[in-house]
Write a protein that holds these residues in place. Structure first.
Motif, mmCIF file in Angstrom:
data_model
loop_
_atom_site.group_PDB
_atom_site.id
_atom_site.type_symbol
_atom_site.label_atom_id
_atom_site.label_comp_id
_atom_site.label_asym_id
_atom_site.label_seq_id
_atom_site.Cartn_x
_atom_site.Cartn_y
_atom_site.Cartn_z
ATOM 1 N N SER A 18 0.825 -1.207 0.000
ATOM 2 C CA SER A 18 0.000 0.000 0.000
ATOM 3 C C SER A 18 0.857 1.253 0.000
ATOM 4 C CB SER A 18 -0.931 0.012 1.216
ATOM 5 O OG SER A 18 -1.822 -1.093 1.185
ATOM 6 N N LYS A 50 -6.153 -7.506 0.355
ATOM 7 C CA LYS A 50 -7.016 -6.344 0.585
ATOM 8 C C LYS A 50 -8.466 -6.781 0.747
ATOM 9 C CE LYS A 50 -7.534 -3.385 -2.827
ATOM 10 N NZ LYS A 50 -7.278 -2.225 -3.723
ATOM 11 N N THR A 108 -16.053 0.818 5.282
ATOM 12 C CA THR A 108 -15.461 0.933 3.951
ATOM 13 C C THR A 108 -16.493 1.488 2.979
ATOM 14 O OG1 THR A 108 -14.008 -0.947 4.370
ATOM 15 C CG2 THR A 108 -14.316 -0.300 2.076
ATOM 16 N N VAL A 151 -17.044 2.647 -0.977
ATOM 17 C CA VAL A 151 -16.511 2.501 -2.339
ATOM 18 C C VAL A 151 -17.196 3.508 -3.255
ATOM 19 C CG1 VAL A 151 -16.478 0.995 -4.366
ATOM 20 C CG2 VAL A 151 -15.797 0.100 -2.136
ATOM 21 N N ASN A 182 -12.640 4.072 5.427
ATOM 22 C CA ASN A 182 -11.728 3.661 4.358
ATOM 23 C C ASN A 182 -12.438 3.900 3.028
ATOM 24 O OD1 ASN A 182 -9.874 2.416 2.687
ATOM 25 N ND2 ASN A 182 -10.506 0.341 3.223
ATOM 26 N N GLN A 194 -12.452 3.845 -1.063
ATOM 27 C CA GLN A 194 -11.819 3.199 -2.209
ATOM 28 C C GLN A 194 -12.592 3.525 -3.479
ATOM 29 O OE1 GLN A 194 -11.709 -1.025 -1.460
ATOM 30 N NE2 GLN A 194 -10.689 -0.818 0.517
#
Length: 308
Positions: free
Chosen positions: A21, A76, A101, A103, A133, A135
Motif C-alpha cells: 500500500s 485487501k 469501507t 466505495v 476507508n 476506495q
C-alpha cells in the motif's frame, strides 16, 4: 506452498499489505512501527510460506511481481471483509466504533468527491471512534463489492435491472451523457448539425464500457458498432481521443476533462443520450446500524447539494 492460514501468516500478510500500500519498505516503517530489517525479514518469511516472489527490492526501488499484485488484491479483499465483520459484530453490542469501507465508482466528478468528503467528516464527527476507508472501483465491480461484504456502502450510478440482493438508496440526481468523438474524427465536422442521411453511425467503430448496458447501445433504428470495450469512462475517453472510436461519456467528464482535449458531442449532442441515476448501494446482508444510516443520509444530502 501454503495450505492453511495460521495466525502468524495473517501478521505477515498485514506487513506485506502495508508495504504494498505504501509502495515501499521505508514508507511502511511508520505505518507498521517496525524497522526496515524486520519488515524485510517478514516479507521474506511470507514469500517462503507462499513459495512465491512477491516483490523486487534493490537499486531499482520497490516493485511488486505479478504474483505479488494478485496476493495484494486478495489480501485487501480479506482484510476489508474482516474489518467489516468486526464492525458489524460491534454493532450487535451497540458499540459503534471501528472501520467502515466506502466505495466510489471510478470516474465520478470532483464535485461529488468533495461532497463525499463532507459526508464522511459529518459521520466521523457524530461518532467519535469511526474511521472511514474510501476506495474506488470500476463500474462493473460495484455490485460485486456490495454483495460480497468487501465494503459497507457504494456510491455509483446504475443502469441495469436492480437485483433483489442489493438495496438502492436514490440520491435524487442523475448523470447525463451522450455520444462523443475526438476533434480529429470524421464525425467531428457534424458537431453543430444533424448527421446527413447518407452518414450511418453504424459505419464508425465505437468503444463500450464493460458492465454498462446503456440500452445495449441502441437508439431508435441506430446501433453503435462496438468494436472494443474499456473498463471505465476515463479509459474510454483515452480511446476516443485517438480519433479511431466514438463512445458514450457522461457530460461532466466532457466539461471537467474533455474541454481541454476538444471532445466533440456528435450531432450537437443529440445522439445516444443517456441518464443514469446515482445511488448509495449496500448488500442486503449489510446491517444498517446508526452509523451507516447517518452516512447514507449525509451522502444523499451533500451529493445532491453539490449538483445544484
Amino acid at each position: 506452498m501454503l495450505n492453511r492460514l495460521q495466525e502468524s501468516d495473517i501478521k505477515l500478510l498485514r506487513v506485506f499489505y502495508a508495504v504494498a500500500s505504501c509502495n515501499g519498505f521505508t514508507a511502511a516503517e511508520p505505518v507498521l512501527r517496525m524497522q526496515r530489517p524486520n519488515i524485510s525479514a517478514a516479507i521474506k518469511k511470507l514469500e517462503e510460506r507462499l513459495d512465491l516472489v512477491l516483490c523486487h527490492r534493490g537499486r531499482g526501488g520497490f516493485q511488486m511481481t505479478k504474483e505479488g499484485e494478485v496476493v495484494f488484491q486478495e489480501t485487501k479483499r480479506i482484510f476489508n471483509a474482516f474489518d467489516n465483520f468486526v464492525f458489524n459484530l460491534k454493532s450487535l453490542h451497540d458499540d459503534y466504533s471501528g472501520h467502515i469501507t466506502l466505495v466510489l465508482m471510478a470516474g465520478l466528478p470532483l464535485s461529488m468527491h468533495l461532497a463525499v468528503s463532507k459526508a464522511v467528516k459529518s459521520t466521523m464527527k457524530k461518532f467519535d471512534d469511526i474511521h472511514v476507508n474510501i476506495q474506488t472501483r470500476l463500474y462493473n465491480e460495484v455490485e460485486h463489492v456490495a454483495l460480497s461484504g468487501e465494503c459497507h456502502l457504494v456510491v455509483s450510478t446504475y443502469d441495469m435491472v436492480k437485483p433483489e440482493s442489493v438495496t438502492f438508496h436514490p440520491i435524487g440526481i442523475a448523470t447525463e451523457g451522450r455520444l462523443y468523438c475526438a476533434p480529429t474524427h470524421p464525425l467531428a465536422k457534424y458537431r453543430d448539425c444533424e448527421l446527413p442521411d447518407n452518414v450511418n453511425i453504424e459505419d464508425y467503430p465505437a468503444i463500450g464500457i464493460s458492465g454498462l448496458s446503456s440500452a445495449n447501445y441502441i437508439e431508435d433504428e441506430s446501433r453503435l458498432a462496438i468494436q472494443t470495450f474499456s473498463d471505465s469512462f476515463d479509459a474510454a475517453m483515452s480511446a476516443i481521443m485517438t480519433g479511431e472510436y466514438v463512445g458514450l461519456l457522461p457530460d461532466y467528464m466532457a466539461k471537467e476533462q474533455g474541454a481541454a482535449l476538444g471532445l466533440v458531442p456528435i450531432a450537437n449532442g443529440s445522439l445516444f443520450n443517456f441518464s443514469h441515476n446515482l445511488f448509495v448501494i449496500n448488500g442486503k446482508n449489510t446491517r444498517l446500524n446508526p452509523v451507516l444510516r447517518h452516512c447514507i443520509k449525509e451522502l444523499t444530502y451533500f451529493i445532491a447539494e453539490s449538483q445544484k
